[in-house]
Motif scaffolding. Sequence first.
Motif, short mmCIF file in Angstrom:
data_model
loop_
_atom_site.label_atom_id
_atom_site.label_comp_id
_atom_site.label_asym_id
_atom_site.label_seq_id
_atom_site.Cartn_x
_atom_site.Cartn_y
_atom_site.Cartn_z
N VAL A 22 37.25 38.43 24.94
CA VAL A 22 37.71 37.48 23.93
C VAL A 22 38.02 38.21 22.62
O VAL A 22 38.99 37.89 21.93
N SER A 23 37.20 39.22 22.29
CA SER A 23 37.47 40.01 21.09
C SER A 23 38.81 40.72 21.20
O SER A 23 39.57 40.77 20.23
N LEU A 29 45.99 38.81 19.16
CA LEU A 29 46.56 37.72 18.36
C LEU A 29 46.87 38.20 16.93
O LEU A 29 47.92 37.88 16.39
N PHE A 30 45.97 38.97 16.35
CA PHE A 30 46.22 39.51 15.02
C PHE A 30 47.33 40.55 15.05
O PHE A 30 48.11 40.68 14.10
N ALA A 31 47.45 41.29 16.16
CA ALA A 31 48.49 42.31 16.26
C ALA A 31 49.89 41.69 16.31
O ALA A 31 50.85 42.29 15.83
N VAL A 32 49.99 40.48 16.89
CA VAL A 32 51.31 39.85 16.97
C VAL A 32 51.67 39.11 15.69
O VAL A 32 52.74 38.52 15.61
N PRO A 44 51.21 26.92 18.43
CA PRO A 44 50.54 27.59 19.56
C PRO A 44 49.66 28.75 19.13
O PRO A 44 48.60 28.98 19.71
N ILE A 45 50.09 29.49 18.11
CA ILE A 45 49.27 30.62 17.64
C ILE A 45 48.00 30.12 16.98
O ILE A 45 46.92 30.66 17.19
N VAL A 46 48.10 29.07 16.19
CA VAL A 46 46.92 28.50 15.55
C VAL A 46 45.96 27.95 16.60
O VAL A 46 44.74 28.14 16.52
N LEU A 47 46.50 27.28 17.63
CA LEU A 47 45.67 26.76 18.71
C LEU A 47 45.00 27.89 19.48
O LEU A 47 43.81 27.82 19.80
N ALA A 50 42.10 29.18 17.45
CA ALA A 50 40.95 28.28 17.49
C ALA A 50 40.22 28.38 18.83
O ALA A 50 38.98 28.43 18.87
N VAL A 51 40.97 28.43 19.91
CA VAL A 51 40.35 28.52 21.24
C VAL A 51 39.62 29.85 21.40
O VAL A 51 38.48 29.90 21.90
N LEU A 52 40.25 30.94 20.99
CA LEU A 52 39.61 32.25 21.12
C LEU A 52 38.37 32.38 20.25
O LEU A 52 37.36 32.95 20.66
N ARG A 53 38.42 31.85 19.04
CA ARG A 53 37.22 31.91 18.18
C ARG A 53 36.09 31.09 18.77
O ARG A 53 34.92 31.50 18.73
N THR A 54 36.39 29.93 19.33
CA THR A 54 35.37 29.11 19.98
C THR A 54 34.80 29.83 21.19
O THR A 54 33.58 29.86 21.39
#
Length: 142
Positions: A22-23, A29-32, A44-47, A50-54
């Motif tokens: 997940v990390s 995600l930050f690289a893109v 979609p990126i915001v979602l 949120a999913v990855l942080r959860t």
Amino acid sequence: SPRSIAPLQVAPGGWAVAAGLVSVGLLVLFAVGFRPELPIQAAPIVLAHAVLRTALAYAWLGLLLSLAARYLNQPRPLADHFAGVSYTVYLVHMPIVLAAQWTVAGWPLPVSRKAVLVFIATVGLSWITSHGLLLAARQRLP
């Protein structure tokens, strides 16, 4: 009971792998181009963020709980003692906190040092007071 924590004892390594994957997903995600400080971004990126942080929070929780179940699930005399007096400490600590705060209120010290002094005094006096109360109660019981 040992049976209730058995699933957690099985695979702390699995939780570590999940946290690592997940990390990596968050890093991708930050690289893109995702930046949490920007107010407007694609949904979609915001979602995905949120999913990855959860998922990362759950993976870390599972990892920490499984490690605790594996390595901290054994008798410890000091921890058992504090567990036995914890409720009495809870009952007596508030007047001690108030008295300690009132005592140090006028002292010319930074607030952080006063807080440390109040904490140390509260822990020590609460433990001593609760120990004395429990000792007195045991002597009164037949």
